[in-house]
Write an enzyme that holds these catalytic residues in place. Structure first.
Site, PDB file in Angstrom:
ATOM      1  N   SER A  22       0.885  -1.362  11.101  1.00  0.00           N
ATOM      2  CA  SER A  22       1.447  -2.728  11.139  1.00  0.00           C
ATOM      3  C   SER A  22       1.550  -3.232   9.706  1.00  0.00           C
ATOM      4  CB  SER A  22       0.498  -3.634  11.933  1.00  0.00           C
ATOM      5  OG  SER A  22       0.715  -4.985  11.638  1.00  0.00           O
TER       6      SER A  22
ATOM      7  N   TYR B 114      -7.336  -7.799  14.758  1.00  0.00           N
ATOM      8  CA  TYR B 114      -6.112  -6.982  14.680  1.00  0.00           C
ATOM      9  C   TYR B 114      -5.915  -6.474  13.264  1.00  0.00           C
ATOM     10  CZ  TYR B 114      -1.226  -5.696  15.560  1.00  0.00           C
ATOM     11  OH  TYR B 114      -0.044  -4.996  15.709  1.00  0.00           O
TER      12      TYR B 114
END
Ligand code: NAP
Ligand code: GCO
Length: 257
Positions: free
Chosen positions: A148, A161
């Site tokens: 990501s 996250y």
């Protein structure tokens, strides 16, 4: 076959995409199938992956289903070993399964932190090891981890996250460092903001989308199909000398301030 077909073809290869009942994983499954791969869909729920299988069938794409909670190490081990023994080799693994939890640090519970880490990071280790050991025995294989932009940077309210995706970056380098000489290629794709169920609350938030247009040089949300080319590249012979790398597919977000 033409030079391009030879360089990017996945014909005769079997690809397992974790978390492919919807979203990015489903798009990558369809894309790799169009490049010639045999596809194995995965998710925690047999019904949802069979629904995804039927959707692919409507597009003329045949896929197998492999129901498994990738956050469960034992289940991953037994499921992968059984597949390899009964059905054959997994040549390409895309570690895509992932979840999000958004909360201010003061409100972030240990349970939520551990739940995100278990799926986004630990599961990548479990599945890479379970599939990788068979790839090492064969002397070849391609592993693509879905990282990501949060592998590189952070934003508020997504501490677990960010931590989990930073770990995916490190694990990608660690796996490549140990298994490159065994004939494996292990890399990662770092998507920007892609419109899926996971980001729907953000997509529906006009203020957030306005911020995203300002911080993304290409001034748009990413679509799941924007990631297919990078996945085919990293799964194909075209990337045979690429190892331990993270390819950001983010509209320029991580390249600019
Ligand atoms: P999504 O639409 O919510 O899909 C997540 C997928 O993961 C679903 O198929 C879900 O299947 C599966 N899954 C979740 N937990 C699982 C588990 N324990 N075992 C097996 N499957 C599991 O999310 P997405 O946006 O496509 O995200 C996919 C990946 O891309 C994630 O790793 C995410 O972090 C990453 N990513 C997304 C974006 C973005 O902007 N969307 C950007 C960068 C990175 P079931 O719920 O049916 O089990
Ligand atoms: C968030 C989003 C992001 C995206 C993606 C960006 O709340 O900021 O969920 O984390 O999912 O990871 O690359």
């Amino acid at each position: 076959m033409s030079f391009i077909e030879e360089t990017f073809s996945l014909r005769g290869k079997t690809a397992l995409i974790t978390g492919s009942s919807r979203g990015i994983g489903f798009a990558l499954a369809a894309g790799l199938a169009k490049a010639g791969a045999n596809i194995i869909l995965n998710g925690r729920n047999q019904t949802t992956i069979e629904r995804a299988q039927a959707k692919l069938a409507e597009a003329g794409i045949e896929a197998q289903c492999l129901c498994c909670d990738v956050a469960n190490a034992e289940e991953v081990d037994t499921t992968i070993d059984a597949y390899e023994a009964d059905k054959g080799a997994i040549d390409i693994l895309i570690n895509n399964a992932g979840i999000q939890h958004r909360a201010e640090l003061a409100e972030f519970t240990d349970e939520d932190f551990n739940r995100v880490m278990a799926t986004n990071s630990h599961a990548v280790f479990y599945t890479a090891k379970a599939v990788g050991k068979h790839m090492v025995a064969r002397g070849h294989g391609k592993i693509i981890n879905i990282a990501s932009v949060m592998t590189l940077v952070a934003r508020q309210n997504v501490a677990a996250y960010v931590t989990s995706k930073a770990a995916v970056g490190g694990l990608t380098r660690a796996l490549a460092t140990e298994w490159a000489e065994q004939g494996l290629n292990i890399n990662a794709i770092g998507p920007g903001y892609i419109s899926t169920e996971l980001t729907k609350p953000l997509f529906d938030d006009a203020e957030f989308s306005a911020w995203l247009m300002q911080t993304t040089p290409q001034r748009r949300w990413g679509q799941v199909d924007d990631l297919v080319g990078a996945a085919i590249f990293l799964a194909s012979p075209a990337s045979d000398f690429v190892n331990g790398q993270i390819l950001y597919v983010d509209g320029g977000m991580t390249a600019s301030v």
